[in-house]
Motif scaffolding. Structure first.
Motif, PDB file in Angstrom:
ATOM      1  N   VAL A   1      28.241  54.101  16.608  1.00 54.56           N
ATOM      2  CA  VAL A   1      27.474  52.871  16.427  1.00 54.56           C
ATOM      3  C   VAL A   1      27.915  51.779  17.412  1.00 54.56           C
ATOM      4  CG1 VAL A   1      26.785  51.063  14.814  1.00 54.56           C
ATOM      5  CG2 VAL A   1      27.125  53.403  13.986  1.00 54.56           C
TER       6      VAL A   1
ATOM      7  N   PRO B   1      27.498  52.768  21.428  1.00 51.64           N
ATOM      8  CA  PRO B   1      26.108  52.764  21.914  1.00 51.64           C
ATOM      9  C   PRO B   1      25.498  51.364  21.951  1.00 51.64           C
ATOM     10  CG  PRO B   1      26.405  54.499  20.281  1.00 51.64           C
ATOM     11  CD  PRO B   1      27.674  53.705  20.298  1.00 51.64           C
ATOM     12  N   VAL B   2      25.865  50.536  20.965  1.00 50.31           N
ATOM     13  CA  VAL B   2      25.279  49.195  20.916  1.00 50.31           C
ATOM     14  C   VAL B   2      25.930  48.282  21.968  1.00 50.31           C
ATOM     15  CG1 VAL B   2      24.970  47.149  19.467  1.00 50.31           C
ATOM     16  CG2 VAL B   2      24.579  49.409  18.508  1.00 50.31           C
TER      17      VAL B   2
ATOM     18  N   SER C   1      20.316  53.226  24.990  1.00 52.97           N
ATOM     19  CA  SER C   1      19.152  53.538  24.159  1.00 52.97           C
ATOM     20  C   SER C   1      18.058  52.488  24.349  1.00 52.97           C
ATOM     21  CB  SER C   1      19.560  53.571  22.696  1.00 52.97           C
ATOM     22  OG  SER C   1      18.436  53.381  21.870  1.00 52.97           O
ATOM     23  N   PRO C   2      16.801  52.912  24.412  1.00 50.95           N
ATOM     24  CA  PRO C   2      15.709  51.944  24.512  1.00 50.95           C
ATOM     25  C   PRO C   2      15.686  51.007  23.307  1.00 50.95           C
ATOM     26  CG  PRO C   2      14.869  54.210  24.424  1.00 50.95           C
ATOM     27  CD  PRO C   2      16.355  54.297  24.367  1.00 50.95           C
ATOM     28  N   GLY C   3      16.274  51.450  22.211  1.00 52.53           N
ATOM     29  CA  GLY C   3      16.328  50.595  21.031  1.00 52.53           C
ATOM     30  C   GLY C   3      17.283  49.432  21.220  1.00 52.53           C
ATOM     31  N   VAL C   4      18.252  49.598  22.133  1.00 55.29           N
ATOM     32  CA  VAL C   4      19.213  48.533  22.409  1.00 55.29           C
ATOM     33  C   VAL C   4      18.717  47.666  23.559  1.00 55.29           C
ATOM     34  CG1 VAL C   4      21.557  48.026  23.212  1.00 55.29           C
ATOM     35  CG2 VAL C   4      21.173  49.822  21.523  1.00 55.29           C
TER      36      VAL C   4
ATOM     37  N   ARG D   1      15.732  47.411  24.422  1.00 57.38           N
ATOM     38  CA  ARG D   1      14.389  46.945  24.051  1.00 57.38           C
ATOM     39  C   ARG D   1      13.426  47.104  25.202  1.00 57.38           C
ATOM     40  NH1 ARG D   1      14.956  42.457  19.396  1.00 57.38           N
ATOM     41  NH2 ARG D   1      16.524  43.622  18.284  1.00 57.38           N
ATOM     42  N   ARG D   2      13.581  48.216  25.922  1.00 58.55           N
ATOM     43  CA  ARG D   2      12.729  48.446  27.078  1.00 58.55           C
ATOM     44  C   ARG D   2      11.315  48.844  26.683  1.00 58.55           C
ATOM     45  NH1 ARG D   2      14.540  52.729  29.281  1.00 58.55           N
ATOM     46  NH2 ARG D   2      16.760  52.364  29.104  1.00 58.55           N
ATOM     47  N   LEU D   3      11.180  49.406  25.458  1.00 58.67           N
ATOM     48  CA  LEU D   3       9.850  49.847  25.055  1.00 58.67           C
ATOM     49  C   LEU D   3       8.987  48.655  24.685  1.00 58.67           C
ATOM     50  CD1 LEU D   3      10.975  52.699  22.695  1.00 58.67           C
ATOM     51  CD2 LEU D   3      10.009  52.951  24.975  1.00 58.67           C
ATOM     52  N   LYS D   4       7.705  48.834  24.890  1.00 53.90           N
ATOM     53  CA  LYS D   4       6.787  47.820  24.393  1.00 53.90           C
ATOM     54  C   LYS D   4       6.589  48.050  22.906  1.00 53.90           C
ATOM     55  CE  LYS D   4       3.817  48.267  27.756  1.00 53.90           C
ATOM     56  NZ  LYS D   4       2.798  48.695  28.443  1.00 53.90           N
ATOM     57  N   THR D   5       6.421  46.954  22.162  1.00 50.20           N
ATOM     58  CA  THR D   5       6.107  47.106  20.743  1.00 50.20           C
ATOM     59  C   THR D   5       4.666  47.554  20.628  1.00 50.20           C
ATOM     60  OG1 THR D   5       7.603  45.300  20.300  1.00 50.20           O
ATOM     61  CG2 THR D   5       6.166  45.976  18.513  1.00 50.20           C
ATOM     62  N   ARG D   6       4.516  48.734  20.032  1.00 49.03           N
ATOM     63  CA  ARG D   6       3.148  49.250  19.913  1.00 49.03           C
ATOM     64  C   ARG D   6       2.401  48.560  18.804  1.00 49.03           C
ATOM     65  NH1 ARG D   6       5.138  55.300  20.062  1.00 49.03           N
ATOM     66  NH2 ARG D   6       7.010  54.149  19.539  1.00 49.03           N
TER      67      ARG D   6
ATOM     68  N   PRO E   1      20.410  50.008  15.721  1.00 53.21           N
ATOM     69  CA  PRO E   1      19.361  49.647  16.692  1.00 53.21           C
ATOM     70  C   PRO E   1      19.141  50.711  17.756  1.00 53.21           C
ATOM     71  CG  PRO E   1      21.355  48.351  17.067  1.00 53.21           C
ATOM     72  CD  PRO E   1      21.563  49.113  15.781  1.00 53.21           C
ATOM     73  N   HIS E   2      20.179  51.523  18.008  1.00 54.21           N
ATOM     74  CA  HIS E   2      20.062  52.490  19.099  1.00 54.21           C
ATOM     75  C   HIS E   2      19.460  53.804  18.654  1.00 54.21           C
ATOM     76  CE1 HIS E   2      23.726  53.324  16.931  1.00 54.21           C
ATOM     77  NE2 HIS E   2      23.830  54.505  17.521  1.00 54.21           N
TER      78      HIS E   2
ATOM     79  N   ARG F   1       9.787  55.308  16.412  1.00 53.58           N
ATOM     80  CA  ARG F   1      10.017  53.926  16.825  1.00 53.58           C
ATOM     81  C   ARG F   1      11.469  53.534  16.624  1.00 53.58           C
ATOM     82  NH1 ARG F   1       5.252  50.013  14.842  1.00 53.58           N
ATOM     83  NH2 ARG F   1       3.475  51.379  15.263  1.00 53.58           N
ATOM     84  N   TYR F   2      11.827  52.410  17.266  1.00 53.23           N
ATOM     85  CA  TYR F   2      13.162  51.860  17.078  1.00 53.23           C
ATOM     86  C   TYR F   2      13.073  50.658  16.138  1.00 53.23           C
ATOM     87  CZ  TYR F   2      14.916  54.949  20.650  1.00 53.23           C
ATOM     88  OH  TYR F   2      15.291  56.075  21.327  1.00 53.23           O
TER      89      TYR F   2
ATOM     90  N   PHE G   1      13.782  47.594  16.280  1.00 56.01           N
ATOM     91  CA  PHE G   1      13.251  46.308  16.755  1.00 56.01           C
ATOM     92  C   PHE G   1      11.729  46.290  16.819  1.00 56.01           C
ATOM     93  CE2 PHE G   1      13.120  48.488  20.831  1.00 56.01           C
ATOM     94  CZ  PHE G   1      12.066  47.882  21.518  1.00 56.01           C
ATOM     95  N   GLN G   2      11.133  47.459  16.726  1.00 55.75           N
ATOM     96  CA  GLN G   2       9.674  47.526  16.780  1.00 55.75           C
ATOM     97  C   GLN G   2       9.029  47.425  15.400  1.00 55.75           C
ATOM     98  OE1 GLN G   2       9.977  51.339  18.948  1.00 55.75           O
ATOM     99  NE2 GLN G   2       8.655  50.415  20.471  1.00 55.75           N
TER     100      GLN G   2
END
Ligand SMILES: Nc1ncnc2c1ncn2[C@@H]1O[C@H](COP(=O)(O)OP(=O)(O)O)[C@@H](O)[C@H]1O
Ligand SMILES: [Mg+2]
Lengths: 223, 364
Positions: free
Chosen positions: A135, A138-139, A213-216, A218-223, B89-90, B131-132, B134-135
């Motif tokens: 945890v 990665p964060v 991670s893209p979750g960290v 935040r590279r992804l667009k919010t769908r 988050p990851h 999804r992650y 944050f989404q």
């Protein structure tokens, strides 16, 4: 511009112990070795201190020392003390200089993780080591990589200066060039150093893309 | 069953957060810890999964002192949901939910299948799996938090103000969802909140704590509303305690009159002040005056037996006739409860002192 042409167009510059490939290799060798050693010391130390919350003083002292110590002075001191028979008089100060940024950023990265998140991880039943490895790291990875990148840039730059001590590396083109008033060599060497630094930056950007991670990020667009 | 046996928690700075707490959280029921901020709810809860260790006394899980169990092992057998969800988050949603099964050594595939199953169970679409955090919206994150806590099917669930940070509409739906899940799963749940309405809605038993970590009252919600132990509890329960008590008064006994409905388009002339027009398939349209002149006026409905007296009264107050329309699950009219019948039922509830057995919850 003709200087650049002179420098890069001269076949003599592309071979032999003083040629571009050899100097580049030396520069790479010093930088990678120093960074690797520094990372081996600083990352585990930063993780440990950040995770346990004990020994924060080490981080503060190292950060302050790094600001107080003159790079060149350190280099010269080690060379005077140890001579130039091996590369260590250069590598040791390079390592010393690159430890603090990695240490500070690793520490801050781990310590800066949201306490709620850390709490949730323990609450799920993760053990201390699992919390750290699965945890916190990665964060905190973006900050850890930032520390490595800052150190890498510093090492690349300082390795240039190391040429003063008579060791190899790209800095030799600049320093020897000045000494012999060979300005083509000075300019060409500078360009190589800048390119080298840019490639290092690019390398870290790519590494960040791959490992964070893209979750960290935040590279992804919010769908 | 979770047993608190004379448990005290004193923090190193001297703060006594929990003082000599003795109570039981019965198996398969929701026990709510409620009280003002700082009264020791979180501390009490976290002593169960040893996120905090008690200073004195002991906490037993099915008779076994938690102190004897290695904390990570203990925690893997106890679902834990916190206010800000605390999702990783990851990791994507499905991996977040699969956390504890993976820790327990389930293979990847089985853990994933289980996670997907839970995703749906808490009302999220399978498309969310990749999804992650944050989404996701706050409410969705809380649902994932609940799914994650349930993933390894622990018998015990600890929830620390899990719905406090979401807006009221989402909160209501999350509460309903929890009650629905609990009706299927029968977990032993300890739920912490500072919101007395939430406590009364969710709790089978409610423990009211006062600042200093002392138990003020432990009772089922209807007893709490009817017989608060002292001024502190009375004040904490708030003003409309009488009205809220009605939500525990059942409506099954309420007489329903059937002669007051007429077909849509009624233009007759009857002596009743108000008549309810209904569609051919029995759905209410509205109230019209007995002389057929005017209307249709608004109406309110309740489901006898399923909804409480509070809902019936609310339905009555919504219509000009003062009558509540009883409907079945499909919304078809079963009959009408008149003002007089409601009055009589209310009088009975008040006179009865102790209200009769409580109806099913969750329809307020
Ligand atoms: N780690 C701590 N150290 C000292 N005091 C604490 C600590 N955690 C909580 N407290 C104190 O203990 C009391 C109860 O806290 P808590 O259990 O968080 O209350 P609640 O969840 O009901 O708001 C409060 O007075 C709080 O300030
Ligand atoms: Mg709390």
């Amino acid at each position: 511009m003709t200087w650049l042409g002179d420098f890069f167009g001269d076949p003599a510059n592309w071979s032999g112990p003083g040629g571009i490939p050899m100097r580049l290799l030396e520069h790479l060798e010093f930088s990678v070795l120093a960074l690797l050693l520094a990372a081996l010391v600083a990352i585990p130390l930063g993780l440990l201190i950040g995770h346990t919350g004990r020994g924060g003083l080490v981080v503060v002292v190292s950060a302050n020392l790094s600001r107080a110590l003159p790079t060149l002075g350190l280099l010269v001191m080690f060379v005077l003390l140890l001579g130039t028979a091996s590369i260590w008089p250069v590598i040791i100060p390079l390592v010393l200089l690159s430890v603090p940024p990695i240490l500070v950023n690793t520490f801050e990265g781990i310590r800066g993780v949201d306490p709620e998140l850390r709490d949730a991880a323990y609450g799920m039943g993760l053990r201390g080591g699992q919390v750290l490895g699965r945890v916190l790291v990665p964060v905190a990875l973006p900050l850890i990589l930032l520390g490595l990148r800052l150190s890498a840039i510093q090492v690349v730059a300082t390795t240039t200066v190391a040429a003063y001590t008579g060791l190899g590396g790209l800095g030799r083109f600049v320093i020897d060039g000045f000494a012999t008033k060979d300005y083509a060599s000075v300019v060409g060497g500078s360009v190589l150093i800048v390119l080298f630094a840019l490639v290092v930056q690019l390398g870290f950007t790519l590494a960040q893309r791959v490992t964070v991670s893209p979750g960290v990020s935040r590279r992804l667009k919010t769908r | 069953m979770i047993t608190f046996d004379a448990v005290t928690k004193r923090y190193p700075d001297g703060t006594v957060a929990v003082d000599d707490l003795t109570l039981e959280a019965p198996t398969g029921e929701i026990t709510v810890f409620v009280g003002p901020s700082g009264c020791g709810k979180t501390t009490s809860l976290r002593m169960i999964n040893r996120m905090i260790d008690a200073t004195e006394g002991s906490i037993l899980l099915d008779g076994r002192p938690v102190r004897e169990i290695d904390p990570p092992t203990l925690r893997r057998g106890i679902g834990y949901v916190i206010q800000q969800a605390g999702l990783f988050p990851h990791k994507n949603i499905v991996d977040n939910i699969a956390t504890v099964p993976r820790l327990l050594g389930w293979d990847r595939r089985k853990a994933r299948d289980r996670a997907m199953q839970l995703l749906e169970r808490v009302g999220l679409e399978p498309g969310m799996a990749e999804r992650y955090p944050f989404q996701l919206s706050g409410g969705q994150q809380q649902r994932v938090g609940v799914a994650r806590a349930l993933a390894a099917d622990p018998p015990v669930l600890l929830m620390d103000e899990p719905f406090s940070a979401v807006d009221p509409v989402v909160r209501t739906s999350l509460q309903d969802e929890l009650l629905r899940l609990q009706a299927e799963l029968h977990k032993t749940i300890v739920f912490v909140t500072h919101d007395i309405d939430e406590a009364i809605k969710l709790g089978d038993r409610v423990a009211v704590l006062r600042v200093g970590g002392r138990l003020a009252q432990l009772a089922d919600p209807e007893t709490l509303l009817a017989q608060p132990a002292d001024d502190f509890v009375r004040e904490f329960l708030g003003h409309d305690r009488g009205i809220r008590r009605l939500q525990f008064v059942p409506t099954d006994g309420l007489p329903l009159r059937s002669g007051l409905t007429v077909p849509e388009g009624y233009d007759g002339d009857r002596s009743e002040p108000w008549l309810l027009t209904v569609t051919p398939d029995g759905r209410p349209v509205g109230w019209v005056p007995g002389d057929g002149k005017g209307g249709p006026e608004p109406f309110g409905t309740f489901r006898p037996g399923l909804d409480s007296m509070r809902a019936a009264l609310d339905a009555a107050l919504l219509s000009p006739s003062g009558c509540a329309v009883a409907v079945d699950d499909d919304g078809r009219v079963l009959g009408v409860a008149t003002r007089d019948d409601l009055d009589a039922a209310l009088t009975g509830a008040v006179d009865g002192g102790r209200p009769p057995a409580r109806p099913e919850r969750g329809h307020e």
